[in-house]
Enzyme design. Structure first.
Site, PDB file in Angstrom:
ATOM      1  N   ALA A 170     -18.407 -18.543 -22.675  1.00 53.40           N
ATOM      2  CA  ALA A 170     -17.721 -18.977 -20.890  1.00 53.40           C
ATOM      3  C   ALA A 170     -17.247 -17.065 -20.622  1.00 53.40           C
ATOM      4  O   ALA A 170     -17.689 -16.874 -19.138  1.00 53.40           O
ATOM      5  CB  ALA A 170     -16.616 -19.368 -21.219  1.00 53.40           C
ATOM      6  N   TYR A 171     -17.191 -16.471 -21.692  1.00 55.66           N
ATOM      7  CA  TYR A 171     -16.861 -15.315 -21.084  1.00 55.66           C
ATOM      8  C   TYR A 171     -18.464 -14.397 -20.113  1.00 55.66           C
ATOM      9  O   TYR A 171     -18.505 -13.605 -19.384  1.00 55.66           O
ATOM     10  CB  TYR A 171     -16.831 -14.491 -22.343  1.00 55.66           C
ATOM     11  CG  TYR A 171     -16.279 -12.608 -22.303  1.00 55.66           C
ATOM     12  CD1 TYR A 171     -15.315 -12.138 -21.330  1.00 55.66           C
ATOM     13  CD2 TYR A 171     -17.536 -12.018 -23.027  1.00 55.66           C
ATOM     14  CE1 TYR A 171     -15.367 -10.766 -21.474  1.00 55.66           C
ATOM     15  CE2 TYR A 171     -17.202 -10.654 -23.073  1.00 55.66           C
ATOM     16  CZ  TYR A 171     -16.601  -9.982 -21.852  1.00 55.66           C
ATOM     17  OH  TYR A 171     -16.504  -8.583 -22.430  1.00 55.66           O
ATOM     18  N   LEU A 172     -19.742 -14.596 -21.017  1.00 56.69           N
ATOM     19  CA  LEU A 172     -20.558 -13.589 -20.607  1.00 56.69           C
ATOM     20  C   LEU A 172     -21.021 -14.359 -19.589  1.00 56.69           C
ATOM     21  O   LEU A 172     -21.440 -13.854 -18.436  1.00 56.69           O
ATOM     22  CB  LEU A 172     -21.468 -13.902 -21.705  1.00 56.69           C
ATOM     23  CG  LEU A 172     -21.486 -13.265 -22.899  1.00 56.69           C
ATOM     24  CD1 LEU A 172     -22.131 -13.499 -23.623  1.00 56.69           C
ATOM     25  CD2 LEU A 172     -21.602 -11.967 -22.610  1.00 56.69           C
TER      26      LEU A 172
END
Length: 218
Positions: A128-130
């Site tokens: 999700a961060y990427l």
């Protein structure tokens, strides 16, 4: 120069503030908690208390007015969940970019991440961060009103900086000290010839100033 940094209490941002203040720039750091203000003052930066998860674009633009450059170095942090990857790593970056446009601040540098990609697949928090970082990068790169540069460091470490890096469109994976990331950012904000570039950064053989001049075409 006057430079405004989002995420002003972050580990990279505090290093960057010290570098910019030491060379005589006027620095302001946007922070969420008033209790962080003394750390910014100690680094030579003016603290601006503003929550980028709830502020309006006009409030952020007001903090940016009169700046020569803006740096987005905010992040939800490793202990945060999926929701804050969206509200900080993506939405706050979009807000900061929109505010820079409104305030007339053209020079804009965003700290991203190696492998950031809006199409990245996976269900883990890091996935999700990427995606969030990739979506933020894509938005910034879509804004013709900004002279943007995207910096994508490799695996961040707290080792002492060597001042030697590899800075290219594609470096491959590798570590890089936060000290050296800050040093590269300090050079990038002052090098508008890197506008339009997305750059990966890891430890390497080249002095920071030489590496930045090289990608700038000098």
């Amino acid at each position: 120069m006057r430079i405004v940094i989002a995420g002003g209490h972050g580990q990279i941002a505090l290093r960057l503030e010290r570098l910019l203040a030491a060379r005589g720039d006027e620095v302001a750091g946007i922070i969420r908690k008033a209790g962080q203000a003394d750390d910014l003052r100690e680094a030579g930066a003016e603290p601006v208390v503003l929550d980028l998860e709830s502020a309006s674009v006009e409030e952020v633009a007001e903090a940016l007015r009169g700046a020569d450059a803006a740096v987005f170095a905010a992040g939800a942090g490793p202990g945060s969940g999926v929701d804050r990857k969206d509200t900080v790593d993506k939405a706050a970056a979009v807000l900061f970019a929109d505010a820079a446009v409104r305030a007339g601040v053209r020079r804009f540098v965003i700290v991203s991440s190696m492998a950031a990609d809006p199409e990245h697949r996976g269900d883990e928090i890091f996935d999700a961060y990427l995606r969030a970082k990739g979506e933020a990068d894509a938005y910034v790169r879509s804004l013709d009103a900004l002279d943007w540069t995207v910096l994508r460091p490799g695996a961040l470490t707290d080792d002492a900086g060597s001042g030697l890096v590899r800075l290219e469109a594609r470096t491959g994976r590798g570590p890089v000290p936060r000290d050296d990331v800050a040093a590269v950012l300090a050079e990038l904000v002052d090098t508008p010839a890197t506008t339009g570039l997305t750059l990966e950064l890891i430890t390497g053989p080249t002095p920071v100033s030489v590496a930045v001049k090289s990608v700038a075409g000098n």
